[in-house]
Design an enzyme around this catalytic site. Sequence first.
Site, PDB file in Angstrom:
ATOM      1  N   ARG A  36      -2.492   4.765   8.596  1.00  0.00           N
ATOM      2  CA  ARG A  36      -3.071   3.415   8.690  1.00  0.00           C
ATOM      3  C   ARG A  36      -3.989   3.325   9.888  1.00  0.00           C
ATOM      4  O   ARG A  36      -3.619   3.718  10.993  1.00  0.00           O
ATOM      5  CB  ARG A  36      -1.970   2.360   8.837  1.00  0.00           C
ATOM      6  N   SER A  93       0.261  -2.109   3.678  1.00  0.00           N
ATOM      7  CA  SER A  93       1.416  -2.998   3.550  1.00  0.00           C
ATOM      8  C   SER A  93       1.074  -4.422   3.973  1.00  0.00           C
ATOM      9  O   SER A  93       0.152  -5.022   3.440  1.00  0.00           O
ATOM     10  CB  SER A  93       2.593  -2.429   4.334  1.00  0.00           C
ATOM     11  N   HIS A  94       1.792  -4.945   4.971  1.00  0.00           N
ATOM     12  CA  HIS A  94       1.626  -6.355   5.366  1.00  0.00           C
ATOM     13  C   HIS A  94       0.491  -6.561   6.367  1.00  0.00           C
ATOM     14  O   HIS A  94       0.269  -7.687   6.809  1.00  0.00           O
ATOM     15  CB  HIS A  94       2.931  -6.872   5.965  1.00  0.00           C
ATOM     16  N   ASP A 143       4.792  -9.131   0.022  1.00  0.00           N
ATOM     17  CA  ASP A 143       3.749  -8.553   0.878  1.00  0.00           C
ATOM     18  C   ASP A 143       2.635  -7.993   0.003  1.00  0.00           C
ATOM     19  O   ASP A 143       2.679  -8.076  -1.229  1.00  0.00           O
ATOM     20  CB  ASP A 143       4.328  -7.491   1.832  1.00  0.00           C
ATOM     21  N   ASP A 181       1.549  -5.028  -0.984  1.00  0.00           N
ATOM     22  CA  ASP A 181       1.744  -3.994  -2.014  1.00  0.00           C
ATOM     23  C   ASP A 181       3.001  -4.199  -2.846  1.00  0.00           C
ATOM     24  O   ASP A 181       3.338  -3.374  -3.688  1.00  0.00           O
ATOM     25  CB  ASP A 181       1.718  -2.588  -1.395  1.00  0.00           C
ATOM     26  N   ASP A 202       6.332  -4.296  -2.232  1.00  0.00           N
ATOM     27  CA  ASP A 202       7.638  -3.653  -2.083  1.00  0.00           C
ATOM     28  C   ASP A 202       8.613  -4.493  -1.247  1.00  0.00           C
ATOM     29  O   ASP A 202       9.802  -4.216  -1.223  1.00  0.00           O
ATOM     30  CB  ASP A 202       7.518  -2.224  -1.518  1.00  0.00           C
ATOM     31  N   ARG A 203       8.100  -5.532  -0.589  1.00  0.00           N
ATOM     32  CA  ARG A 203       8.985  -6.351   0.236  1.00  0.00           C
ATOM     33  C   ARG A 203       8.858  -7.818  -0.163  1.00  0.00           C
ATOM     34  O   ARG A 203       7.800  -8.257  -0.621  1.00  0.00           O
ATOM     35  CB  ARG A 203       8.632  -6.199   1.719  1.00  0.00           C
ATOM     36  N   GLU A 207      16.692  -2.743   4.079  1.00  0.00           N
ATOM     37  CA  GLU A 207      16.255  -2.750   5.472  1.00  0.00           C
ATOM     38  C   GLU A 207      16.042  -4.190   5.920  1.00  0.00           C
ATOM     39  O   GLU A 207      15.653  -5.039   5.112  1.00  0.00           O
ATOM     40  CB  GLU A 207      14.930  -1.994   5.623  1.00  0.00           C
ATOM     41  N   SER A 250      13.664  -5.362   7.434  1.00  0.00           N
ATOM     42  CA  SER A 250      12.248  -5.732   7.382  1.00  0.00           C
ATOM     43  C   SER A 250      11.836  -6.180   5.975  1.00  0.00           C
ATOM     44  O   SER A 250      10.746  -5.902   5.517  1.00  0.00           O
ATOM     45  CB  SER A 250      11.390  -4.558   7.850  1.00  0.00           C
ATOM     46  N   LYS A 288      11.366   0.584  -2.018  1.00  0.00           N
ATOM     47  CA  LYS A 288      11.871  -0.775  -2.008  1.00  0.00           C
ATOM     48  C   LYS A 288      11.074  -1.570  -3.030  1.00  0.00           C
ATOM     49  O   LYS A 288       9.952  -1.208  -3.359  1.00  0.00           O
ATOM     50  CB  LYS A 288      11.802  -1.398  -0.617  1.00  0.00           C
TER      51      LYS A 288
END
Length: 558
Positions: free
Chosen positions: A18, A112-113, A283, A285, A287-288, A371, A373, A384
């Site tokens: 990233r 991600s986020h 988020d 992508d 996954d969360r 997790e 997060s 996730k």
Amino acid sequence: MTGTSPYDDQRPGPGGLRKKTSVFESKRNYLQNYIQSVLSSIDLRDRQGSTVVVGSDGRYFSRTAIEVIVQMAAANGIGRLVIGHNGILSTPAVSCIIRKIKAIGGIILTASHNPGGPGGDFGIKFNVANGGPSSDTVTEKIYQVSRTLEEYAICPDLRIDLSRLGRQDFDLENKFKPFRVEIVDSVEVYLNMLRGIFDFNAIKGLLTGPEQLKIRIDAMNGVMGPYVRRILCDELGAPANSAVNCVPLEDFGGQYPDPNLTYAASLVESMKGGDFGFGAAFDADGDRCMILGQNAFFVHPSDSVAVMAANTSCIPYFRQMGLRGLARSMPTSTALDKVAKALKLALYETPSGWRFFGNLMDSGRCSLCGEESFGTGSDHIREKDGLWSVLMWLSIMASRKQSVEEIVKDHWAKLGRNYVCRFDYEGIEPKVAFYLMRDLEAMITDKTFTSQKFAVGNNVYSVEKADNFEYIDPVDGTVARNQGLRIIFSDGSRLIFRLSGTSGGVGATIRIYAESYERDPEKHGRETQAVLGPLIAIALKISNIHERTGRRGPSVIT
């Protein structure tokens, strides 16, 4: 082959490589070098004629990057690419497709986020054949290739149309078989998998019946919009206006696509009125996710995974497969440990990073994990999974006929409540962060520290154990060291300090976690900050973080 010069800063972190988008856009061959390093990390024999999945969260620069990936995959002997429609695939969907079609791996374009757009961040993540994130061995191999790279292979004239579903074949020189690109529906394969896990009729009954549960789902202008509309609205009957911010935007509407109380404030506000009985934000992508109950009742991720684990009997998949073990990352609260004990299951405590759960799942040791997060998942894939988490909650609500708040409070009454919070100090000068953590480790690992007592107000905390967390993988014996400083007190309370490595921006992030367990139901309604105030005071005192960083307080409190 095209000549190039190596870069020395392409070491991928747990979430891939990233950087600021401008680094990928403006540094000569920066993108090409990294893609070549990823492809070269795959053994040549395995690479020839293999299948790779490609998807993105829709952020700015993704389309440009996908074009380069297609041209380079063709030149590097990959036989087939499977790409999401318009380049869009959630991270869980990529994991799902890799496993379904037995691909050699997948390339996910996401940070991600982190924010998107020309001034935001961009990331490239490589998932391996089990559908999960790369192991440390693979990321190290990618990094080593990147440091000495002198050329990359590309077919610069190859063009594909990401908006056209179906197969596109290309005859390349020196290739016996044509190079194939398949543009697939972003949602279909993933939706079919979810149909096999959950009782869709039960969820549909909850969302459409006479006692209809009104829900509010915020896709935060990330990848999840098409999934939310297709699965929750079209398939499960939630009204179309249940879903907001469902158009993937290259800059996520100028917002941080981060599902927490700070950045998903608009969802929190809309839940406060009491009109909606369930809320969730994803988020970028997918996954969360953050889970909220009526009146914006916040479900802490550490509680969420514990509640799911305690209620797997509501889910057809787990009734059929059974529940093997449970796992959590070290900073995640010990609420899951209480469930494991009650169910007589093994509990694995791993470092942060989903890749550590993959080995446990592949070897049949673990069925469900999470997790703090905001990530939860199971062995249905190796990532996730935000939407899976939402369907877990809706299934439990349908089965128990209770609200989110009632389910969580019942759980606390049975097993006790773990009060938890996290302080994030972002954008710290890396040198300052390094020395702060080094000095703190020297202090807590000194022999005299374990006999320390800290008195704050009426509370006295006695240190029982203090260390730098180390994980020995029970499957292959690999050791992960320096995974976070932890202090465990005699009453089970914990303080954890971690230097986080997933930010693509400038500076380092130090995270401080505080946790305290309360068995007495009479004390389950207290304010988290009031309960944890004494522990936080100890953390600030021994780390000297405000003095050493010049900060007055954390950037974000979760």
